[in-house]
Motif scaffolding. Structure first.
Motif, PDB file in Angstrom:
ATOM      1  N   LEU A   4       0.805  -1.217   0.000  1.00 27.05           N
ATOM      2  CA  LEU A   4       0.000   0.000   0.000  1.00 27.05           C
ATOM      3  C   LEU A   4       0.843   1.274   0.000  1.00 27.05           C
ATOM      4  O   LEU A   4       0.328   2.354  -0.269  1.00 27.05           O
ATOM      5  CB  LEU A   4      -0.949   0.008   1.197  1.00 27.05           C
ATOM      6  N   ALA A   5       2.110   1.151   0.318  1.00 27.44           N
ATOM      7  CA  ALA A   5       2.984   2.317   0.247  1.00 27.44           C
ATOM      8  C   ALA A   5       3.245   2.724  -1.197  1.00 27.44           C
ATOM      9  O   ALA A   5       3.608   3.873  -1.471  1.00 27.44           O
ATOM     10  CB  ALA A   5       4.313   2.023   0.952  1.00 27.44           C
ATOM     11  N   ARG A   6       3.034   1.772  -2.110  1.00 29.71           N
ATOM     12  CA  ARG A   6       3.217   2.067  -3.537  1.00 29.71           C
ATOM     13  C   ARG A   6       1.895   2.515  -4.150  1.00 29.71           C
ATOM     14  O   ARG A   6       0.827   2.246  -3.612  1.00 29.71           O
ATOM     15  CB  ARG A   6       3.745   0.825  -4.270  1.00 29.71           C
ATOM     16  N   ARG A   7       2.004   3.162  -5.266  1.00 33.28           N
ATOM     17  CA  ARG A   7       0.806   3.591  -5.998  1.00 33.28           C
ATOM     18  C   ARG A   7      -0.001   2.368  -6.419  1.00 33.28           C
ATOM     19  O   ARG A   7       0.542   1.325  -6.766  1.00 33.28           O
ATOM     20  CB  ARG A   7       1.225   4.402  -7.220  1.00 33.28           C
ATOM     21  N   GLY A   8      -1.337   2.491  -6.393  1.00 35.75           N
ATOM     22  CA  GLY A   8      -2.212   1.377  -6.724  1.00 35.75           C
ATOM     23  C   GLY A   8      -2.300   1.104  -8.213  1.00 35.75           C
ATOM     24  O   GLY A   8      -1.660   1.769  -9.032  1.00 35.75           O
ATOM     25  N   PRO A   9      -3.147   0.145  -8.611  1.00 31.72           N
ATOM     26  CA  PRO A   9      -3.207  -0.296 -10.007  1.00 31.72           C
ATOM     27  C   PRO A   9      -4.021   0.602 -10.940  1.00 31.72           C
ATOM     28  O   PRO A   9      -3.983   0.412 -12.156  1.00 31.72           O
ATOM     29  CB  PRO A   9      -3.867  -1.672  -9.895  1.00 31.72           C
ATOM     30  N   HIS A  10      -4.771   1.555 -10.394  1.00 33.06           N
ATOM     31  CA  HIS A  10      -5.675   2.350 -11.229  1.00 33.06           C
ATOM     32  C   HIS A  10      -5.025   3.639 -11.752  1.00 33.06           C
ATOM     33  O   HIS A  10      -4.277   4.291 -11.028  1.00 33.06           O
ATOM     34  CB  HIS A  10      -6.929   2.746 -10.428  1.00 33.06           C
ATOM     35  N   ARG A  11      -5.350   3.970 -12.981  1.00 36.03           N
ATOM     36  CA  ARG A  11      -5.053   5.314 -13.463  1.00 36.03           C
ATOM     37  C   ARG A  11      -5.991   6.281 -12.752  1.00 36.03           C
ATOM     38  O   ARG A  11      -7.104   5.919 -12.362  1.00 36.03           O
ATOM     39  CB  ARG A  11      -5.263   5.410 -14.972  1.00 36.03           C
ATOM     40  N   VAL A  12      -5.568   7.527 -12.592  1.00 37.75           N
ATOM     41  CA  VAL A  12      -6.321   8.486 -11.782  1.00 37.75           C
ATOM     42  C   VAL A  12      -6.844   9.627 -12.645  1.00 37.75           C
ATOM     43  O   VAL A  12      -6.134  10.151 -13.507  1.00 37.75           O
ATOM     44  CB  VAL A  12      -5.439   9.043 -10.644  1.00 37.75           C
ATOM     45  N   LEU A  13      -8.093  10.004 -12.395  1.00 40.60           N
ATOM     46  CA  LEU A  13      -8.714  11.147 -13.043  1.00 40.60           C
ATOM     47  C   LEU A  13      -8.941  12.243 -12.004  1.00 40.60           C
ATOM     48  O   LEU A  13      -9.223  11.959 -10.843  1.00 40.60           O
ATOM     49  CB  LEU A  13     -10.059  10.759 -13.670  1.00 40.60           C
ATOM     50  N   LYS A  14      -8.850  13.490 -12.435  1.00 43.68           N
ATOM     51  CA  LYS A  14      -9.088  14.622 -11.549  1.00 43.68           C
ATOM     52  C   LYS A  14     -10.244  15.445 -12.077  1.00 43.68           C
ATOM     53  O   LYS A  14     -10.370  15.674 -13.280  1.00 43.68           O
ATOM     54  CB  LYS A  14      -7.831  15.497 -11.443  1.00 43.68           C
ATOM     55  N   GLY A  15     -11.111  15.888 -11.164  1.00 35.27           N
ATOM     56  CA  GLY A  15     -12.259  16.703 -11.554  1.00 35.27           C
ATOM     57  C   GLY A  15     -12.423  17.900 -10.648  1.00 35.27           C
ATOM     58  O   GLY A  15     -11.673  18.098  -9.690  1.00 35.27           O
ATOM     59  N   ASP A  16     -13.443  18.690 -10.956  1.00 33.57           N
ATOM     60  CA  ASP A  16     -13.697  19.942 -10.246  1.00 33.57           C
ATOM     61  C   ASP A  16     -15.052  19.869  -9.553  1.00 33.57           C
ATOM     62  O   ASP A  16     -16.085  19.706 -10.212  1.00 33.57           O
ATOM     63  CB  ASP A  16     -13.667  21.095 -11.253  1.00 33.57           C
ATOM     64  N   LEU A  17     -15.047  20.003  -8.221  1.00 37.81           N
ATOM     65  CA  LEU A  17     -16.306  20.040  -7.486  1.00 37.81           C
ATOM     66  C   LEU A  17     -17.126  21.266  -7.855  1.00 37.81           C
ATOM     67  O   LEU A  17     -18.347  21.294  -7.649  1.00 37.81           O
ATOM     68  CB  LEU A  17     -16.024  20.063  -5.974  1.00 37.81           C
ATOM     69  N   GLY A  18     -16.465  22.286  -8.385  1.00 42.01           N
ATOM     70  CA  GLY A  18     -17.142  23.529  -8.704  1.00 42.01           C
ATOM     71  C   GLY A  18     -18.293  23.373  -9.676  1.00 42.01           C
ATOM     72  O   GLY A  18     -19.232  24.177  -9.670  1.00 42.01           O
TER      73      GLY A  18
END
Length: 275
Positions: A4-18
């Motif tokens: 768990l100290a390493r990055r997980g298997p999923h690619r990550v998306l970023k969004g805006d709560l705004g």
């Protein structure tokens, strides 16, 4: 812990709560079904973007994270930020995310707070029956209402503190653990820095010389927090040991009252320097 100290298997998306009318950010894995939802409360005067790598780490392990960018003034309100945390949870559990390959389970909600944000997380958990877990990272004393909320809560709780700073003018981790109404594990990070979780050199605390980013603290927090959230809100039995207070997690040990040395009253200079 190593995994768990390493990055997980999923690619990550970023969004805006705004786009939903609430300033802030959202981080999600690229795809996933019945994912857990987590709302994160920032510390005093700390922009949410200073936690971006922590949010990315959680999302890479299949956790959807929303962090309101509100109550950032010098006199923030626990109550208002708690409401924003609940709103953020509603957004990420009810609004379509990504391109349709992400579904969030409304019944798998958790709240996390860092520093003064821990008070808002306590109030949010107390006011939202759907919250399954709570994490307070280096909690700092805020309002009496937040401390009272701890006595009513019964969901699993993780409290993290720096060694030698479990109970001080800056930390009420021991008080919260003792008063908590349910199962709360208080763990100590050796050489941890309470203000070391935010990233980057430009956070206000670092600029004032009070707090500085600390990579060892960040790594330890991300590892333990990810396991705890996967075990509780994520219902993943693979990580059930992270939800148990008697589990050996290496250097991140469970704190007990007899472990604490006689507290030394900090001088004003100690407080300014974050000691």
């Amino acid at each position: 812990m190593k995994q768990l100290a390493r990055r997980g298997p999923h690619r990550v998306l970023k969004g805006d709560l705004g786009v939903a009318g609430l300033p802030g950010v959202i981080y999600t894995p690229e795809s996933g079904i019945n994912l857990p939802a987590v709302a994160f409360a920032h510390d005093w005067l700390t922009p949410v973007k200073r936690y971006s790598r922590t949010f990315e780490h959680l999302a890479s392990w299949g956790i959807v994270v929303a962090a309101p960018a509100t109550e950032r003034g010098p006199l923030p309100s626990d109550g208002r930020l708690a409401i924003d945390l609940s709103t953020a949870l509603d957004v990420i559990t009810e609004v379509r995310l990504g391109s349709g390959e992400i579904t969030v389970n409304r019944g798998r909600r958790a709240v996390v707070g860092h520093g003064s944000g821990a008070g808002a997380a306590l109030l949010a958990a107390d006011g939202d029956e759907g919250v399954l877990a709570l994490a307070a990272l280096f909690p700092a004393p805020t309002s009496p209402q937040a401390a009272e909320a701890a006595t009513r809560l019964t969901v699993p709780a993780l409290l993290l503190a720096a060694a030698g700073d479990v109970a001080s003018v800056r930390s009420n981790a021991a008080e919260l653990a003792a008063a908590y109404g349910g199962a709360a594990q208080l763990r100590v990070i050796p050489d941890g820095v309470a203000g070391g979780l935010p990233e980057g050199r430009l956070n206000p605390g670092a600029a004032l010389g009070v707090t500085k980013p600390d990579k060892a603290t960040q790594k330890a927090v991300r590892t333990v927090l990810t396991g705890f959230l996967l075990a509780t809100a994520g219902h993943d039995s693979t990580y059930s040991d992270f939800a148990a207070s008697d589990t050996d997690l290496g250097d991140v040990v469970v704190w007990r009252p007899e472990d604490e040395e006689e507290p030394k009253r900090p001088t004003p200079l100690d407080v300014i320097r974050g000691r």
